[in-house]
Design an enzyme around this catalytic site. Structure first.
Site, mmCIF file in Angstrom:
data_model
loop_
_atom_site.group_PDB
_atom_site.id
_atom_site.type_symbol
_atom_site.label_atom_id
_atom_site.label_comp_id
_atom_site.label_asym_id
_atom_site.label_seq_id
_atom_site.Cartn_x
_atom_site.Cartn_y
_atom_site.Cartn_z
ATOM 1 C CB SER A 111 -14.907 5.080 5.389
ATOM 2 O OG SER A 111 -15.483 6.310 4.958
ATOM 3 C CE1 TYR A 167 -2.958 -3.090 0.454
ATOM 4 C CE2 TYR A 167 -3.444 -2.410 2.689
ATOM 5 C CZ TYR A 167 -3.612 -3.288 1.642
ATOM 6 O OH TYR A 167 -4.471 -4.356 1.792
ATOM 7 C CG ASN A 187 -18.047 1.676 8.253
ATOM 8 O OD1 ASN A 187 -19.250 1.742 8.006
ATOM 9 N ND2 ASN A 187 -17.114 1.995 7.361
HETATM 10 P P1 NDP Z 1 -14.612 -1.927 1.609
HETATM 11 O O1 NDP Z 1 -15.545 -3.065 1.427
HETATM 12 O O2 NDP Z 1 -14.148 -1.577 2.965
HETATM 13 O O3 NDP Z 1 -15.305 -0.663 0.918
HETATM 14 C C1 NDP Z 1 -14.711 0.585 0.890
HETATM 15 C C2 NDP Z 1 -15.613 1.466 0.047
HETATM 16 O O4 NDP Z 1 -16.895 1.586 0.672
HETATM 17 C C3 NDP Z 1 -15.062 2.845 -0.097
HETATM 18 O O5 NDP Z 1 -15.433 3.284 -1.396
HETATM 19 C C4 NDP Z 1 -15.797 3.659 0.954
HETATM 20 O O6 NDP Z 1 -15.946 4.986 0.528
HETATM 21 C C5 NDP Z 1 -17.145 2.945 1.012
HETATM 22 N N1 NDP Z 1 -17.720 2.952 2.373
HETATM 23 C C6 NDP Z 1 -17.078 2.700 3.533
HETATM 24 N N2 NDP Z 1 -17.926 2.783 4.574
HETATM 25 C C7 NDP Z 1 -19.146 3.095 4.059
HETATM 26 C C8 NDP Z 1 -20.416 3.319 4.630
HETATM 27 N N3 NDP Z 1 -20.622 3.238 5.940
HETATM 28 N N4 NDP Z 1 -21.450 3.628 3.790
HETATM 29 C C9 NDP Z 1 -21.261 3.728 2.460
HETATM 30 N N5 NDP Z 1 -20.067 3.501 1.854
HETATM 31 C C10 NDP Z 1 -19.016 3.201 2.649
HETATM 32 O O7 NDP Z 1 -13.446 -2.228 0.585
HETATM 33 P P2 NDP Z 1 -11.874 -2.112 0.500
HETATM 34 O O8 NDP Z 1 -11.544 -2.811 -0.770
HETATM 35 O O9 NDP Z 1 -11.441 -0.730 0.673
HETATM 36 O O10 NDP Z 1 -11.318 -3.034 1.665
HETATM 37 C C11 NDP Z 1 -11.128 -2.618 3.011
HETATM 38 C C12 NDP Z 1 -9.745 -3.015 3.491
HETATM 39 O O11 NDP Z 1 -9.477 -4.396 3.238
HETATM 40 C C13 NDP Z 1 -8.593 -2.306 2.762
HETATM 41 O O12 NDP Z 1 -8.384 -0.983 3.213
HETATM 42 C C14 NDP Z 1 -7.430 -3.216 3.085
HETATM 43 O O13 NDP Z 1 -6.950 -2.956 4.399
HETATM 44 C C15 NDP Z 1 -8.080 -4.590 3.004
HETATM 45 N N6 NDP Z 1 -7.873 -5.219 1.674
HETATM 46 C C16 NDP Z 1 -7.018 -6.297 1.607
HETATM 47 C C17 NDP Z 1 -6.788 -6.946 0.421
HETATM 48 C C18 NDP Z 1 -5.872 -8.116 0.391
HETATM 49 O O14 NDP Z 1 -5.505 -8.568 -0.713
HETATM 50 N N7 NDP Z 1 -5.468 -8.653 1.523
HETATM 51 C C19 NDP Z 1 -7.406 -6.486 -0.845
HETATM 52 C C20 NDP Z 1 -8.316 -5.368 -0.680
HETATM 53 C C21 NDP Z 1 -8.537 -4.776 0.557
HETATM 54 P P3 NDP Z 1 -15.273 6.257 1.280
HETATM 55 O O15 NDP Z 1 -13.832 5.948 1.554
HETATM 56 O O16 NDP Z 1 -15.461 7.351 0.260
HETATM 57 O O17 NDP Z 1 -16.084 6.463 2.507
#
Ligand code: NDP
Length: 298
Positions: A239, A59, A248
């Site tokens: 987020s 990251y 959350n």
């Molecule tokens: P998430 O499922 O956590 O979704 C994140 C998205 O949802 C963002 O666009 C965010 O927008 C939005 N969001 C968050 N909270 C809300 C809410 N309460 N209501 C509406 N929309 C919301 O997906 P991620 O892919 O970001 O995964 C989370 C974490 O998982 C990553 O940060 C990482 O640490 C891990 N990860 C690990 C991977 C691996 O290969 N091991 C791969 C991918 C992720 P906004 O930011 O604009 O609020």
């Protein structure tokens, strides 16, 4: 940051990883948060009440996490996870990569270190796993785990080293919940941590989720996160908005019925993956590679 409100922090349950290590069930994920804004985002998450941060070498924001831990003086109160990049697989490379991660974070140990992907094309994940087990024995990582490992990869680790990972961080959300891999983990005492727990934001419009949100007067995101929590999984929603970060974490004031749980689980469809397929993912995760794939925002 001068002031951290711990008094209003909700009680977040912990999931045991080893005899002596437990992981807070909700953490804050920092994937796709830019290096320049990570410190601020993590400080905000800590202020809101998160005590578990999920980062990765790939990251390219471990320094921002470390800066936030130092600025808030909270390093010893926060559970920190990082992950080893694909291009650092292999026994010797893994040892060097771990030292870099620790230096980036400014810590003297890590709570949890994961192999980010099995990367079966280079077939070095068993050697890499041996390096993690050694780091654990040396006391510089408290728990060792993996991410994106499917049953065939987990089985090899167990067969060839006799040691199962404490946890597997996997893509799990209502429309893609990998029941076979979850079953394997359960059968082998491996905790499951759901990444992209909200389906990267895509799962919230499904009818059973909207109905449950209405019934419990919560948001669809809270329903999805509650579904994970009631299933016993660790979650790391991301987020960059304070109100969503708060929301959350606030999923302990209601309970989904067995019927609601079943309805949400029934949304699974193997075609709905939002991330890469671990069986075929062969990216190096070098800086240039991550940048070109849009995973490092400016
Ligand atoms: P998430 O499922 O956590 O979704 C994140 C998205 O949802 C963002 O666009 C965010 O927008 C939005 N969001 C968050 N909270 C809300 C809410 N309460 N209501 C509406 N929309 C919301 O997906 P991620 O892919 O970001 O995964 C989370 C974490 O998982 C990553 O940060 C990482 O640490 C891990 N990860 C690990 C991977 C691996 O290969 N091991 C791969 C991918 C992720 P906004 O930011 O604009 O609020």
């Amino acid at each position: 940051m001068e002031h951290i409100e711990t008094a209003t922090t909700p009680d977040i349950p912990s999931i045991p990883l080893t005899d002596s290590v437990s992981i807070p069930q909700i953490g804050f994920g920092v994937f796709q948060i830019s290096a320049s804004t990570t410190q601020q985002a993590v400080e905000q998450a800590l202020e809101i009440g998160y005590r578990h941060i999920d980062t990765a070498a790939a990251y390219y924001n471990e320094r921002g996490v470390g800066d936030a831990l130092r600025a808030t003086g909270m390093a010893d109160k926060v559970f920190v996870t990082s992950k080893l990049r694909n291009c650092d697989q292999g026994y010797d490379a893994a040892r060097v990569a771990f030292d870099t991660t620790l230096a980036n974070l400014g810590l003297d140990h890590l709570d949890l270190y994961l192999i980010h992907w099995p990367f079966p094309a280079v077939n070095q994940y068993v050697e890499t796993w041996k390096a993690l087990l050694e780091l654990q024995q040396e006391g510089v990582i408290r728990a060792a785990g993996v991410s994106n490992f499917l049953p065939e990869h987990l089985r090899r680790l167990i067969d060839e080293t006799g040691k199962a990972p404490a946890i597997d961080q996997l893509e799990v959300h209502p429309s893609f919940s990998q029941p076979e891999t979850l079953r394997f983990c359960k059968d082998h005492g491996i905790a499951v941590e759901a990444y992209s727990p909200l389906g990267h934001g895509s799962d919230m419009q499904a009818e059973p989720i909207r109905q449950a949100a209405e019934a419990h007067r919560v948001t669809p995101a809270q329903v999805v996160l509650r579904w994970h929590v009631q299933s016993g999984r660790v979650i790391i929603p991301k987020s960059t908005h304070a109100e969503r970060m708060r929301q959350n974490l606030d999923v302990f004031g209601f309970e989904l019925t067995a019927e609601e749980m079943r309805g949400i689980s029934a949304l699974h469809d193997p075609a709905n993956r939002v991330g890469a397929d671990p069986a075929t993912f062969v990216q190096s995760q070098s800086w240039a590679n991550q940048k070109s794939r849009g995973n490092i925002p400016d």
